[in-house]
Each structure stands twice: as structure tokens, then as C-alpha cells.
Design an enzyme around this catalytic site. Structure first.
Site, PDB file in Angstrom:
ATOM      1  N   HIS A  72      84.108  -2.880 109.664  1.00 25.37           N
ATOM      2  CA  HIS A  72      85.436  -3.425 109.357  1.00 25.37           C
ATOM      3  C   HIS A  72      86.016  -2.788 108.105  1.00 25.37           C
ATOM      4  O   HIS A  72      85.341  -2.718 107.080  1.00 25.37           O
ATOM      5  CB  HIS A  72      85.355  -4.945 109.164  1.00 25.37           C
ATOM      6  CG  HIS A  72      85.301  -5.701 110.456  1.00 25.37           C
ATOM      7  ND1 HIS A  72      85.674  -7.011 110.567  1.00 25.37           N
ATOM      8  CD2 HIS A  72      84.907  -5.322 111.699  1.00 25.37           C
ATOM      9  CE1 HIS A  72      85.545  -7.410 111.820  1.00 25.37           C
ATOM     10  NE2 HIS A  72      85.053  -6.395 112.532  1.00 25.37           N
ATOM     11  N   TYR A 206      91.206 -15.099 106.777  1.00 25.03           N
ATOM     12  CA  TYR A 206      91.006 -16.195 105.809  1.00 25.03           C
ATOM     13  C   TYR A 206      92.342 -16.909 105.637  1.00 25.03           C
ATOM     14  O   TYR A 206      93.321 -16.302 105.208  1.00 25.03           O
ATOM     15  CB  TYR A 206      90.576 -15.648 104.447  1.00 25.03           C
ATOM     16  CG  TYR A 206      89.182 -15.071 104.394  1.00 25.03           C
ATOM     17  CD1 TYR A 206      88.895 -13.809 104.927  1.00 25.03           C
ATOM     18  CD2 TYR A 206      88.145 -15.786 103.807  1.00 25.03           C
ATOM     19  CE1 TYR A 206      87.608 -13.283 104.874  1.00 25.03           C
ATOM     20  CE2 TYR A 206      86.852 -15.255 103.731  1.00 25.03           C
ATOM     21  CZ  TYR A 206      86.602 -14.010 104.277  1.00 25.03           C
ATOM     22  OH  TYR A 206      85.333 -13.494 104.219  1.00 25.03           O
ATOM     23  N   PRO A 298      80.191 -19.744 100.582  1.00 26.62           N
ATOM     24  CA  PRO A 298      80.205 -18.609 101.517  1.00 26.62           C
ATOM     25  C   PRO A 298      81.544 -17.860 101.611  1.00 26.62           C
ATOM     26  O   PRO A 298      81.613 -16.807 102.214  1.00 26.62           O
ATOM     27  CB  PRO A 298      79.872 -19.259 102.850  1.00 26.62           C
ATOM     28  CG  PRO A 298      80.253 -20.688 102.696  1.00 26.62           C
ATOM     29  CD  PRO A 298      80.050 -21.025 101.254  1.00 26.62           C
ATOM     30  N   LYS A 302      79.029 -13.344  99.984  1.00 28.22           N
ATOM     31  CA  LYS A 302      78.140 -12.687  99.019  1.00 28.22           C
ATOM     32  C   LYS A 302      76.665 -13.058  99.154  1.00 28.22           C
ATOM     33  O   LYS A 302      75.797 -12.325  98.684  1.00 28.22           O
ATOM     34  CB  LYS A 302      78.592 -13.044  97.588  1.00 28.22           C
ATOM     35  CG  LYS A 302      79.891 -12.400  97.189  1.00 28.22           C
ATOM     36  CD  LYS A 302      79.744 -10.904  97.093  1.00 28.22           C
ATOM     37  CE  LYS A 302      81.011 -10.195  97.546  1.00 28.22           C
ATOM     38  NZ  LYS A 302      80.777  -8.806  97.908  1.00 28.22           N
ATOM     39  N   TYR A 390      84.927  -7.829  97.241  1.00 25.98           N
ATOM     40  CA  TYR A 390      84.516  -8.204  98.596  1.00 25.98           C
ATOM     41  C   TYR A 390      83.645  -7.123  99.232  1.00 25.98           C
ATOM     42  O   TYR A 390      82.588  -7.400  99.802  1.00 25.98           O
ATOM     43  CB  TYR A 390      85.758  -8.432  99.469  1.00 25.98           C
ATOM     44  CG  TYR A 390      85.474  -9.102 100.801  1.00 25.98           C
ATOM     45  CD1 TYR A 390      84.952  -8.381 101.876  1.00 25.98           C
ATOM     46  CD2 TYR A 390      85.718 -10.449 100.979  1.00 25.98           C
ATOM     47  CE1 TYR A 390      84.672  -8.991 103.085  1.00 25.98           C
ATOM     48  CE2 TYR A 390      85.457 -11.074 102.191  1.00 25.98           C
ATOM     49  CZ  TYR A 390      84.930 -10.344 103.241  1.00 25.98           C
ATOM     50  OH  TYR A 390      84.664 -10.954 104.436  1.00 25.98           O
TER      51      TYR A 390
HETATM   52  C1  PHB Z   1      80.409 -15.267 108.913  1.00 30.13           C
HETATM   53  O1  PHB Z   1      80.745 -14.449 109.796  1.00 30.13           O
HETATM   54  O2  PHB Z   1      79.494 -16.126 109.067  1.00 30.13           O
HETATM   55  C2  PHB Z   1      81.145 -15.251 107.587  1.00 30.13           C
HETATM   56  C3  PHB Z   1      82.046 -14.221 107.331  1.00 30.13           C
HETATM   57  C4  PHB Z   1      82.726 -14.193 106.113  1.00 30.13           C
HETATM   58  C5  PHB Z   1      82.498 -15.201 105.184  1.00 30.13           C
HETATM   59  C6  PHB Z   1      81.586 -16.226 105.444  1.00 30.13           C
HETATM   60  C7  PHB Z   1      80.902 -16.253 106.657  1.00 30.13           C
HETATM   61  O3  PHB Z   1      83.186 -15.176 104.001  1.00 30.13           O
END
Ligand code: PHB
Ligand code: APR
Length: 396
Positions: A72, A206, A298, A302, A390
Site C-alpha cells: 500500500h 480512517y 492500534p 505501530k 505511519y
Molecule cells: C488492521 O488491519 O488490523 C489494522 C490496520 C490499521 C490499523 C489498525 C489495525 O491502524
């Protein structure tokens, strides 16, 4: 039983450390309290930074990742019914991330370990770590006490590494008189689902919304992973599939033509959110890595990458000791890691507090969140700060 490095915990940190030590010719033993199936199916993170991908490849555990992992180049932020894409390569000089679930990382590392690695004992419950400051010159050594196959056992080690997560026992080896802990518990949790439906976006989304945060992620081209911010103590059983999809629809809503595709939900779980750091990350001959030393919410993706970065630094230090006899890198382990850990703690706190709607937050605080998101969309410098954190910073 005796080994050079006794590893408590067979999650990503313990398994990767065992692989790196094996490749450096350093013997170790991994003691994991759960069974293999539990470790391989425990739904956790899904984003790998470049440095994590690099170490999995160089350690021999990258073959399926390269075949099945999704590369990605960015993420999408949504707020006030608008969307803005953060492009990683252009903002970070070429960095990108991989979508490859922690469950798959563990499966790959376990398969390698069982094929040609050091002993990996499942259903081995560690009870205590003793002798952290043992003087091996007098023949003393740290000892791990554990149970396995219904018997009390001991593992005598030159060094112990606690990779046993937030609820493990290794952190107890650091005396209270020395230990300093820092913690923030968030007033909300994440309700995570897996659904058999192709992701409705090629990249992660997000979303900030007055109703609360939502995240669209994925596990494969045919499996979606989605999260909803919910109140602490939410019972997944109280949420029907329809209620989940309706709420996700409301939170991802933007002006323009976009539809969240629905499908059968195959897994539901609620996980609390906390920020936590325990300092120092080592005491005598005991070292802490991954969630045993630190927890991040989460939102910044990280957790797994921090665990990998800790064990990269630690494995390098053990290899240096073996090759040169110098414990200099081992002595510097905690300080080396904590600089990176605190940077990730801040970024994870920033992403969480900017994107989530605390039920008790004021209208003023909501306007500050909107202003921050508008700033990221309008300034390449603000966007680069997010992208750099990130996509991953230098490990140190
Ligand atoms: C996930 O795919 O579980 C995931 C992806 C991004 C995040 C948290 C969890 O910030
Ligand atoms: N004895 C043996 N094993 C133990 C004990 C114990 N007393 N206590 C815990 N464990 C095991 C757990 O069963 C688990 O498999 O230690 C392992 C710790 O693994 P994780 O909690 O996954 O921690 P870590 O390896 O540091 O990986 C961090 O996992 O939880 C996610 O979000 C986190 O993505 C991050 C990653």
C-alpha cells in the site's frame, strides 16, 4: 534444561527474536503458554512497515508475505463528509507499507521455527523469572520457572527475554524500586470485525465522525477487516450484523459516490485501548521486548512494528556480544529502544485523539480535531509528518 537466551512468549516478538538468534548461531528456547492454534488465529494487527518486511525477508520468513501481502502506498482520511489521501512514497522518499496480518506472520515464523529452529514449547506456562542479576562468574544464572505437560520445570539461561505481552510475568523481574510505568487508558474501545466481502477501498480508510471513529482495513482481496469505536465494556453480542454495517455506513459517509459493500461477518471482538510504557526495558540479564514493555492504541498500526524493532535491536546486540565479547549494545538496549517507543507512543496517541470522538469531549475539542485534519489536507509538511510516522522511522 539450559540455553543462552530463554524467550518467554511465542507471539511476533518472541518468534522473530528466536528466528534472528537462530540465524546468528545463538541458541534459545521459546516458552509459549497457549497452543499453536490459538497463537496462529489470534486476530491482531495487519500493517507491516518497511523495516519489518525487510527483517522478515532477510530472516527467511518473507516468502509468503511477498506472495500474498498487499503493498500500500497510502491511506485515506475522512472527516466532515470529505476525504483526503496521504501518499507515502512522495512524502517519505519512497516508503510504503504492507497489509499482512499478524496471524500470518506468526504462522510463517512458527513453521520455520518447527522446521529448523530452536525449541518452541507450546502450552508452557512461565510462572516466574528468578536471578535477573545473577553473577554468572560464580556459576549463577537466571532461571525461568514454568509448567509444561503437567510438570514443574526450570530453564537455566544466560539471558532472559520477556516477549510475553502486556499480561506477562517478565516485567515483574524489574524491581518496583527501579521500574517506572506510564499509562493512559482511553474512554473507548475498538469493535473489530472480519467480513467475507471485498474491501470497498483499495487502501485503508480512517474516518473521524461525530458518531465516533471507524476504520476500513483488509486481510485479502476478498476479506475485509473493519473497526468501530465503541464504549468500553461493549458486548459484541449486542450488535447485529445489520447494526454494525449501518453504523459503519454512517461513519464513512462522504459527499460523492462511494458505497460500503456488505457481507457475512465471520468474526467479532472488542479490544480496549491503552498507551503504556514500562521503563527500563532491561534489568540485569532480563530484557523486555514488544507488548511486555509497551502498548500503543492500534490507530497508528505501530504495535507489531514496535515489537519487531525491539527484537531487531536486541538480536543485533546478542550477535555483537557473541562476535566481540562486548555487552555494549546490550547495555544500551533499553535507551536505544525507548527513543523509538516514545515516538510511536506519541504518534499513536496523536492518531487516536485526533480521529476518535471522546463521548465527553467539548465542541471546542471537536473543532480542534477538524482543524488538525484540515491542516494535514492543506499542508504537505503536516501530511509528511503523518506519513513519516505511519510508514515507519529509522530503528536506531
Ligand atoms: C488492521 O488491519 O488490523 C489494522 C490496520 C490499521 C490499523 C489498525 C489495525 O491502524
Ligand atoms: N508464559 C508463557 N507465555 C506467555 C505468558 C507466560 N506467563 N504470558 C503471555 N504469554 C504469551 C502469550 O500467550 C502470547 O502468545 O506471550 C505472547 C505475547 O504475544 P503478544 O501479546 O502478541 O505480544 P508481542 O509478541 O510483543 O507482539 C505485539 O501483538 O498484541 C499484539 O498489538 C500487539 O501487534 C502487537 C503485537
Amino acid at each position: 534444561m539450559h540455553t543462552t537466551v530463554g524467550i518467554i512468549g511465542g507471539g511476533p516478538a518472541g518468534l522473530l527474536l528466536a528466528r534472528l538468534l537462530h540465524n546468528s548461531g545463538i541458541d534459545c528456547v521459546v516458552l509459549e503458554s497457549r497452543d499453536r492454534a490459538y497463537v496462529e488465529h489470534r486476530q491482531r494487527a495487519g500493517i507491516l512497515e518497511q523495516s519489518t518486511v525487510d527483517v522478515l525477508r532477510s530472516s527467511g520468513a518473507g516468502e509468503r508475505l511477498d506472495r500474498e501481502g498487499l503493498v500500500h502506498d497510502g491511506i485515506e482520511l475522512r472527516w466532515d463528509r470529505k476525504a483526503h489521501r496521504i501518499d507515502f512514497p512522495s512524502l517519505t522518499g519512497g516508503r510504503r507499507v504492507w497489509v499482512y496480518a499478524q496471524t500470518e506472520v506468526c504462522k510463517d515464523l512458527i513453521a520455520l521455527q518447527l522446521k529448523d529452529g530452536a525449541p518452541l514449547l507450546f502450552e508452557a506456562q512461565v510462572l516466574a523469572v528468578e536471578g535477573a542479576t545473577a553473577n554468572i562468574k560464580t556459576g549463577d544464572r537466571p532461571v525461568i520457572r514454568y509448567t509444561h505437560e503437567g510438570q514443574d520445570k526450570t530453564l537455566i539461561c544466560d539471558y532472559v527475554v520477556g516477549c510475553d505481552g502486556f499480561h506477562g510475568v517478565a516485567r515483574d523481574a524489574v524491581p518496583e524500586s527501579i521500574k517506572k510505568t506510564y499509562e493512559r487508558v482511553y474512554p473507548y474501545s475498538w469493535f473489530g470485525i472480519l467480513a467475507d466481502v471485498p474491501p470497498s477501498s483499495d487502501e485503508l480508510v480512517y474516518a473521524h465522525s461525530p458518531r465516533g471513529f471507524a476504520l476500513l482495513s483488509m486481510r485479502s482481496p476478498s476479506v475485509s477487516r473493519l473497526y468501530l469505536q465503541v464504549p468500553n465494556g461493549t458486548d459484541p453480542a449486542d450488535w447485529s450484523d445489520e447494526r454494525i454495517w449501518d453504523e459503519l455506513d454512517a461513519r464513512f459517509a462522504i459527499d460523492g459516490d462511494w458505497t460500503l459493500e456488505r457481507g457475512p461477518i465471520t468474526s467479532k471482538g472488542v479490544l480496549p485501548m491503552r498507551s503504556f510504557v514500562s521503563e527500563p526495558m532491561s534489568y540485569g540479564r532480563v530484557f523486555l521486548a514488544g507488548d511486555a514493555a509497551h502498548i500503543v492504541p492500534p490507530t497508528g498500526a505501530k504495535g507489531l512494528n514496535l515489537a519487531a524493532a525491539d527484537v531487531i535491536v536486541l538480536a543485533r546486540a546478542f550477535a555483537n556480544l557473541k562476535d566481540t565479547g562486548s555487552a555494549e549494545l546490550l547495555d544500551a538496549y533499553s535507551d536505544t529502544c525507548l527513543k523509538r517507543v516514545w515516538r510511536a507512543e506519541h504518534f499513536s496517541y496523536f492518531m487516536t485523539s485526533t480521529l476518535h470522538t471522546d463521548p465527553d469531549q467539548s465542541a471546542f475539542e471537536t473543532r480542534l480535531q477538524i482543524s488538525q485534519l484540515d491542516r494535514i489536507a492543506s499542508s504537505p509538511y503536516a501530511a509528511a509528518e503523518l506519513a513519516e510516522n505511519y510508514a515507519g522511522l529509522h530503528i536506531g
